[in-house]
Design a protein around this motif. Structure first.
Motif, PDB file in Angstrom:
ATOM      1  N   THR A 143     -24.968  13.639   9.090  1.00  0.00           N
ATOM      2  CA  THR A 143     -25.604  12.985  10.240  1.00  0.00           C
ATOM      3  C   THR A 143     -26.360  13.999  11.083  1.00  0.00           C
ATOM      4  OG1 THR A 143     -23.836  11.349  10.265  1.00  0.00           O
ATOM      5  CG2 THR A 143     -25.182  11.512  12.237  1.00  0.00           C
ATOM      6  N   TYR A 144     -25.754  15.164  11.305  1.00  0.00           N
ATOM      7  CA  TYR A 144     -26.433  16.213  12.070  1.00  0.00           C
ATOM      8  C   TYR A 144     -27.712  16.653  11.355  1.00  0.00           C
ATOM      9  CZ  TYR A 144     -27.602  20.855  13.714  1.00  0.00           C
ATOM     10  OH  TYR A 144     -28.271  21.944  14.169  1.00  0.00           O
ATOM     11  N   GLY A 145     -27.599  16.855  10.029  1.00  0.00           N
ATOM     12  CA  GLY A 145     -28.787  17.261   9.279  1.00  0.00           C
ATOM     13  C   GLY A 145     -29.879  16.218   9.311  1.00  0.00           C
ATOM     14  N   THR A 146     -29.510  14.952   9.307  1.00  0.00           N
ATOM     15  CA  THR A 146     -30.495  13.873   9.341  1.00  0.00           C
ATOM     16  C   THR A 146     -31.150  13.773  10.713  1.00  0.00           C
ATOM     17  OG1 THR A 146     -29.198  12.655   7.716  1.00  0.00           O
ATOM     18  CG2 THR A 146     -30.838  11.408   8.955  1.00  0.00           C
ATOM     19  N   ILE A 147     -30.342  13.841  11.753  1.00  0.00           N
ATOM     20  CA  ILE A 147     -30.884  13.694  13.109  1.00  0.00           C
ATOM     21  C   ILE A 147     -31.708  14.921  13.505  1.00  0.00           C
ATOM     22  CG2 ILE A 147     -30.231  13.554  15.561  1.00  0.00           C
ATOM     23  CD1 ILE A 147     -27.892  11.802  14.692  1.00  0.00           C
ATOM     24  N   ALA A 148     -31.189  16.118  13.173  1.00  0.00           N
ATOM     25  CA  ALA A 148     -31.899  17.350  13.535  1.00  0.00           C
ATOM     26  C   ALA A 148     -33.082  17.612  12.607  1.00  0.00           C
ATOM     27  CB  ALA A 148     -30.938  18.528  13.497  1.00  0.00           C
ATOM     28  N   ASN A 149     -33.154  16.869  11.492  1.00  0.00           N
ATOM     29  CA  ASN A 149     -34.229  17.013  10.522  1.00  0.00           C
ATOM     30  C   ASN A 149     -34.366  18.471  10.087  1.00  0.00           C
ATOM     31  OD1 ASN A 149     -36.179  16.099   8.830  1.00  0.00           O
ATOM     32  ND2 ASN A 149     -37.831  16.120  10.363  1.00  0.00           N
ATOM     33  N   GLY A 150     -33.205  19.052   9.779  1.00  0.00           N
ATOM     34  CA  GLY A 150     -33.227  20.460   9.415  1.00  0.00           C
ATOM     35  C   GLY A 150     -32.570  20.724   8.086  1.00  0.00           C
ATOM     36  N   ASP A 151     -32.675  21.958   7.682  1.00  0.00           N
ATOM     37  CA  ASP A 151     -32.069  22.398   6.438  1.00  0.00           C
ATOM     38  C   ASP A 151     -30.589  22.676   6.705  1.00  0.00           C
ATOM     39  OD1 ASP A 151     -31.695  23.301   3.881  1.00  0.00           O
ATOM     40  OD2 ASP A 151     -32.413  25.335   4.332  1.00  0.00           O
TER      41      ASP A 151
END
Length: 122
Positions: free
Chosen positions: A91-99
């Motif tokens: 979820t963090y990776g999806t929301i932050a749009n990061g690697d």
């Protein structure tokens, strides 16, 4: 098993009978049978006390039953706790749009711990 604990001694039986006759206004010619345990008359009741009865048949089973309930609740929540870490990472990776980088290692480890989340590619 508990019946011998509530059969009073003769001395306590006389005290209880007198109290019951006064409380319920029972005439002297009526037969009264008493059963019971007292906290204050332990010495004349052959060492039997309501405190011991309460501890053995109320407090200990109460603690054991609630321990079993808590353990059952923890066992049912454990898969959700194990899965919350990888879901949080994704979820963090999806929301932050990061690697995610090295964050995929705990993701893999926690999903591996929970057999419910394992899927085989056939």
């Amino acid at each position: 098993y508990t019946v011998p604990l509530v059969i009073p001694s003769k001395e306590l039986e006389l005290i209880m009978e007198k109290s019951m006759r006064e409380l319920f206004e029972i005439p002297d010619d009526v037969f009264v049978q008493t059963y019971g345990v007292s906290i204050t008359y332990e010495e004349i009741n052959d060492g039997k006390s309501m405190l011991a009865f309460t501890l053995m048949f109320v407090a200990i089973p109460y603690c054991i039953s609630y321990t079993i309930i808590v353990v059952a609740m923890l066992m049912s929540v454990l898969p959700l706790v194990i899965l919350s870490i990888p879901v949080g990472i994704v979820t963090y990776g999806t929301i932050a749009n990061g690697d995610l980088g090295l964050a995929t290692l705990p993701l893999t480890a926690f999903v591996w711990l929970c057999p419910v989340a394992q899927v085989r590619d056939i």
